[in-house]
Scaffold this active site. Sequence first.
Site, PDB file in Angstrom:
ATOM      1  N   ASN A 166     -10.294  54.137 -33.415  1.00  0.00           N
ATOM      2  CA  ASN A 166     -10.907  53.671 -32.170  1.00  0.00           C
ATOM      3  C   ASN A 166     -10.483  54.482 -30.937  1.00  0.00           C
ATOM      4  OD1 ASN A 166     -10.977  50.190 -33.261  1.00  0.00           O
ATOM      5  ND2 ASN A 166     -12.657  51.674 -33.219  1.00  0.00           N
ATOM      6  N   ASP A 224     -15.955  42.650 -35.475  1.00  0.00           N
ATOM      7  CA  ASP A 224     -16.883  43.730 -35.118  1.00  0.00           C
ATOM      8  C   ASP A 224     -18.172  43.202 -34.483  1.00  0.00           C
ATOM      9  OD1 ASP A 224     -17.670  46.359 -34.874  1.00  0.00           O
ATOM     10  OD2 ASP A 224     -18.461  46.500 -36.908  1.00  0.00           O
TER      11      ASP A 224
HETATM   12  C1  IPE Z   1     -13.584  48.396 -37.113  1.00  0.00           C
HETATM   13  O1  IPE Z   1     -14.724  48.398 -36.345  1.00  0.00           O
HETATM   14  C2  IPE Z   1     -12.367  48.293 -36.239  1.00  0.00           C
HETATM   15  C3  IPE Z   1     -12.190  47.023 -35.543  1.00  0.00           C
HETATM   16  C4  IPE Z   1     -12.982  45.997 -35.601  1.00  0.00           C
HETATM   17  C5  IPE Z   1     -11.018  46.930 -34.745  1.00  0.00           C
HETATM   18  P1  IPE Z   1     -15.429  49.751 -35.883  1.00  0.00           P
HETATM   19  O2  IPE Z   1     -16.582  49.353 -35.035  1.00  0.00           O
HETATM   20  O3  IPE Z   1     -14.437  50.664 -35.275  1.00  0.00           O
HETATM   21  O4  IPE Z   1     -15.898  50.353 -37.274  1.00  0.00           O
HETATM   22  P2  IPE Z   1     -16.996  51.442 -37.627  1.00  0.00           P
HETATM   23  O5  IPE Z   1     -16.784  52.601 -36.704  1.00  0.00           O
HETATM   24  O6  IPE Z   1     -18.332  50.809 -37.398  1.00  0.00           O
HETATM   25  O7  IPE Z   1     -16.774  51.768 -39.062  1.00  0.00           O
HETATM   26  C1  IPE Z   2     -15.317  45.603 -32.327  1.00  0.00           C
HETATM   27  O1  IPE Z   2     -16.562  45.675 -31.695  1.00  0.00           O
HETATM   28  C2  IPE Z   2     -14.174  45.766 -31.364  1.00  0.00           C
HETATM   29  C3  IPE Z   2     -13.356  46.951 -31.593  1.00  0.00           C
HETATM   30  C4  IPE Z   2     -13.584  47.886 -32.464  1.00  0.00           C
HETATM   31  C5  IPE Z   2     -12.201  47.106 -30.737  1.00  0.00           C
HETATM   32  P1  IPE Z   2     -17.269  47.067 -31.452  1.00  0.00           P
HETATM   33  O2  IPE Z   2     -16.836  47.571 -30.111  1.00  0.00           O
HETATM   34  O3  IPE Z   2     -17.035  47.989 -32.566  1.00  0.00           O
HETATM   35  O4  IPE Z   2     -18.776  46.611 -31.393  1.00  0.00           O
HETATM   36  P2  IPE Z   2     -20.023  47.412 -31.948  1.00  0.00           P
HETATM   37  O5  IPE Z   2     -19.745  47.679 -33.390  1.00  0.00           O
HETATM   38  O6  IPE Z   2     -20.126  48.667 -31.147  1.00  0.00           O
HETATM   39  O7  IPE Z   2     -21.165  46.489 -31.742  1.00  0.00           O
HETATM   40 MG    MG Z   3     -18.056  48.322 -34.291  1.00  0.00          MG
END
Ligand code: IPE
Ligand code: IPE
Ligand code: MG
Length: 242
Positions: free
Chosen positions: A67, A19
């Site tokens: 997602n 993340d």
């Molecule tokens: C969790 O991260 C999913 C992945 C890293 C694939 P998110 O960015 O989607 O989680 P939330 O929305 O902050 O809980």
């Molecule tokens: C994790 O990084 C990747 C996926 C969920 C696919 P994020 O895209 O959630 O990054 P932040 O949380 O917005 O910084």
């Molecule tokens: Mg995220």
Amino acid sequence: MGNLPPKEFMPKHIGIIMDGNGRWAKERGLERTKGHIEGAKVFRTISDYCHEIGIEVVTFYAFSTENWKRPASEITALMKLFKEYLLEADEIKFDRQNRGYVLRFLGDTKAIPKELSKLCDSTQLDIKDPDTTIVNIALNYGGRQEIVHSVKEIAEKVKNGELKPSDITEDTISNGLYTAGMPDPDLIIRPSGELRLSNFLTWQSAYSELWFSDVLWPDFTTEDLDKAIMDYAKRNRRFGAV
Ligand code: IPE
Ligand code: IPE
Ligand code: MG
């Protein structure tokens, strides 16, 4: 190789929630997609390193069932990155000297673009020897969806008379999960400063040790992983006992 505990104190299965890609990009005035590109590089480094240090199973959370709520352009960019990685993995899959690990996919990979789901099937290998690390990629994965999937299979068996409701145990449910036959995660790592699991390994994480860090995933290094493992090795896992 960094500073690591003796083998008996090493986790067998590590889960990693990748993340913080979006915030990493934002901090640099870049598009979120650039963060995902950097994050994919770190995924390669960390999966190689897990094999190097003898981890049996490592599960990376790549795309959750939630997602899909993201903008279409970001989803397309992520699918493109997965495809690039899988094409590369497809080419090297029999070259086990090169990468001593096998890929597995956790999640509803039937509900992703056809081309990608075919690649998931062809890159999954059934080799299992003691030196092989299993690298799970959780793709279109949701812990609750996974439990529903297992329960549906069980319901079918009950309906067909193959299983009695009174014979259902925790193992019956575990055996219907995408991780069937693998140990539960000993350690779950989440960078980016968020203190939650976001639907990751919901059933399997019942007794996992959690390790959080403010580092954003594209900045995550093998030293960060060493730190998490060293911290894990010091914990007292009681599993409800004294
Ligand atoms: C969790 O991260 C999913 C992945 C890293 C694939 P998110 O960015 O989607 O989680 P939330 O929305 O902050 O809980
Ligand atoms: C994790 O990084 C990747 C996926 C969920 C696919 P994020 O895209 O959630 O990054 P932040 O949380 O917005 O910084
Ligand atoms: Mg995220």
